[in-house]
Design a protein around this motif. Sequence first.
Motif, mmCIF file in Angstrom:
data_model
loop_
_atom_site.group_PDB
_atom_site.id
_atom_site.type_symbol
_atom_site.label_atom_id
_atom_site.label_comp_id
_atom_site.label_asym_id
_atom_site.label_seq_id
_atom_site.Cartn_x
_atom_site.Cartn_y
_atom_site.Cartn_z
ATOM 1 N N GLY A 8 9.588 5.100 6.075
ATOM 2 C CA GLY A 8 10.232 4.043 5.313
ATOM 3 C C GLY A 8 9.425 2.770 5.228
ATOM 4 O O GLY A 8 9.909 1.750 4.745
ATOM 5 N N GLY A 9 8.191 2.802 5.728
ATOM 6 C CA GLY A 9 7.327 1.629 5.674
ATOM 7 C C GLY A 9 7.309 0.818 6.952
ATOM 8 O O GLY A 9 6.795 -0.299 6.975
ATOM 9 N N SER A 27 14.756 7.424 8.148
ATOM 10 C CA SER A 27 14.307 7.205 6.767
ATOM 11 C C SER A 27 14.671 8.386 5.884
ATOM 12 O O SER A 27 15.175 8.211 4.763
ATOM 13 N N LEU A 28 14.409 9.599 6.350
ATOM 14 C CA LEU A 28 14.714 10.791 5.552
ATOM 15 C C LEU A 28 16.209 10.894 5.273
ATOM 16 O O LEU A 28 16.624 11.278 4.166
ATOM 17 N N TRP A 60 0.837 -1.212 0.000
ATOM 18 C CA TRP A 60 0.000 0.000 0.000
ATOM 19 C C TRP A 60 0.864 1.250 0.000
ATOM 20 O O TRP A 60 0.597 2.208 0.708
ATOM 21 N N TRP A 61 1.950 1.194 -0.809
ATOM 22 C CA TRP A 61 2.712 2.392 -1.163
ATOM 23 C C TRP A 61 3.540 2.937 0.000
ATOM 24 O O TRP A 61 3.993 4.066 -0.035
ATOM 25 N N THR A 62 3.761 2.095 1.015
ATOM 26 C CA THR A 62 4.482 2.574 2.196
ATOM 27 C C THR A 62 5.979 2.292 2.137
ATOM 28 O O THR A 62 6.757 2.950 2.827
ATOM 29 N N GLN A 63 6.388 1.301 1.352
ATOM 30 C CA GLN A 63 7.762 0.814 1.441
ATOM 31 C C GLN A 63 8.740 1.719 0.703
ATOM 32 O O GLN A 63 8.714 1.815 -0.519
ATOM 33 N N GLY A 64 9.608 2.356 1.450
ATOM 34 C CA GLY A 64 10.650 3.161 0.859
ATOM 35 C C GLY A 64 12.007 2.512 1.032
ATOM 36 O O GLY A 64 12.858 2.576 0.154
ATOM 37 N N LEU A 65 12.216 1.853 2.162
ATOM 38 C CA LEU A 65 13.512 1.254 2.466
ATOM 39 C C LEU A 65 13.432 -0.257 2.577
ATOM 40 O O LEU A 65 14.328 -0.899 3.121
ATOM 41 N N GLY A 66 12.353 -0.810 2.034
ATOM 42 C CA GLY A 66 12.219 -2.256 2.036
ATOM 43 C C GLY A 66 11.743 -2.783 3.380
ATOM 44 O O GLY A 66 11.824 -2.125 4.411
ATOM 45 N N HIS A 67 11.255 -4.013 3.349
ATOM 46 C CA HIS A 67 10.787 -4.663 4.570
ATOM 47 C C HIS A 67 11.974 -5.083 5.433
ATOM 48 O O HIS A 67 13.018 -5.475 4.937
#
Length: 766
Positions: free
Chosen positions: A597-598, A643-644, A318-325
């Motif tokens: 980052g999810g 994350s940022l 749902w478009w949350t993953q920026g840095l992977g699980h």
Amino acid sequence: MSVYFPTRSFQIYQTFAANTNLGKTLFSAGLLRAAATHKKVSKLFYLKPVQTGYPVDSDARFVDSFVNSKILNTRTLYSYEKPVSPHIATDKPPNDKDVLSRVKSYIAECQIQLGSNDEGKLILETAGGVNSPIMSGTLQCEFYRPLRLPTILIGDSKLGGISTTISSFEALHLRGYDIPAILLFHDTEYNNFQYLKEYFRKYDTCIHSISPPPPKNSAAEKDHENLRDYFSSTSQDFQAILKQLNEWHHLRFDRLESMEKKTMKKIWWPFTQHQRVKNVTIIDSAHDDFMITFNRNNDSEGAGQVQMKEMFDACASWWTQGLGHGSSKLSLAASYAAGRYGHVIFPECIHEPALDLAEKLLEGVGKGWATRVFYSDNGSTAIEVALKMALKTNLKRNNIKDEDAIKQATEKEFLIFGIEGSYHGDTIGAMDACGPNVYNEKVKWYKPRGYWFEAPTVYLKNGMYLVDIPKSIHPDHTNMTYSVPSFDLIFNQDQPIASDLVKIYEDHIGRILSSCIHSNKYQFGALILEPILMGAGGMKLVDPLFQRVLIDEVRKNKIPVIFDEVFTGLWRLGCRSGADLLGKKPDIATYAKLLTGGLIPLATTLTTESVFENFIGSEKTDALLHGHSYTAHPIGCSVARASLDEYEEFNKNSLHWNTAKSQWAYNENTSDGSNKEPIVWSFWDKEVVHHLSHLPKVKGVMTLGYASNASQAIVKELYSSFTSKNFGIYARPLGNVVYLMTSHITSPTNIRAVEEKLVECIKSSK
């Protein structure tokens, strides 16, 4: 079908140790010896991915010698002569992906040898301690995480061993490993076992101690004889350990197999018509861009059986993953904040994570316009906050007092401007800020409170970028399409794609604004829009020129502008925010999804000092009375800050990002002979994108509405694309739109694999 995960009949364990020289190989041999006596077991496997000190030392040779069974297969993948840590054993370290690929291939090979109805066991033995590095320098606990194999931790029975054992357990536990057993030698002097047994009672982990082996004898033959006697004397201990591992393994599969039936009876999913659900995707774990799922096998071979599959998370959860699980960097940030704060109250208080994140946001997405950060927990709530800010700001700008506003509310309806097809969340205020759609039309309390502009959209067809102008906008009331040779030209803020188009937009928007604002029935308090890309409304790419003109025209009437950047913000579009692509700054903007980052829910609403000052007064009721118990949760703020920092680092130094930018660069050269850096770029291959645009079954990025089921067949085909050599692709339909989304860390190799499968599925679809 062969895979590299455990099955009901194929047990796989990896052994980690709290330090070096704690007996990993001896424990591996003892367990395999015990398994070799079981009649149902037809194959045993021992894998030592990395061996140092070879050929003097060979753990595989040791295991072969003392298990001494025809059903045992041993393998060493990488061996080095120096008896040192793998990261200094070679000056030519292999790539992590290559090493992991060989590990996976061997496990898959073992499954093929085993057969579908036979029982087998495999032990993968690591090198050194839990945090020892492999050849590339990656920590072992990080390197093996994609497999997430059940782990046997070899504890330390010597002085200091309590500390190293607990620390090693926590390093593995932090990264999501299951640890069904901790094994160590019994030492009566320090008696670490007794303490550790009590300590680990709270975890789902069994702990065993066995007698230590005899001291090494200088005579090789005598030493071998002593060890043979040792294994005979401890056989019952190893049988007991193996029995508990067997019970743990089957209980794990019992739980996984029961989850589907329990879920269908107890869970109410969002955005789901339950009557249509035939199979439940059970997610056992996730790492990087992949989810390890557990499903029934509906193929003719092995129908009805269950298996684990590696699925590419093509909807980025749902478009949350920026840095992977399962990012250990984010897990550590969360753990530190949890240990330091837990959660603490926020009003009239401050903590470092909240202040650090606020400063980072104001220096980044808020630079040049925002001065204040308001924290909430999700995108929809952030929109509710933004609406409250904007509506009160509108009243102040128009010098309307509170008592007059109450009186006017009975005479004039307070509305907003927006874009047709937009989606801003599911709380009641956010729903009312959207026109009737599939999300809100059956909610009886819903009341559309606005005017929504039909917007021109951009899509690629037959290699040309097209701007589709609805007939409601064109003065002749006819559909019109502008053909643009370059994607960058559409986003060029200095040179509009057509001067006459600017005039068309200004006239159209001006007429509507004049009609609405001068109506005696309504007062308009805000403009709210998703910059550039409308997400849940159907992945519509809105002509940025239209949004620029709309913002300019609205501001002439003192109406605050809200950017809903819950989906588009924080490098989703290749830059910090959609505002960067528009070249326009909002009065208020919301951020969520990629913010952490999810890993954890968190949202922010940024705004200007002038908006903030509208809520300053002598009474509490003058304040912005909105919040929730977990406002500015220290864990969320700490993770968001980490994350940022990662996103900024990628933008500066990521080879993957720079390579992607270069393939989307201008063909036109700069004065120094290099290509111009593109305004917009993508991880997806430019040639593949253009190839897709030429396929007759592809219309482009136009949508018929979320309620459509046109894309489900392709999504289903992507899901079932899993084989022993390729991962499956987990995607969700969005009406007649098939959307595939990467994280910020997705590798080019995985992107190319997804592209290839997508083209194949579209060509073969009906």
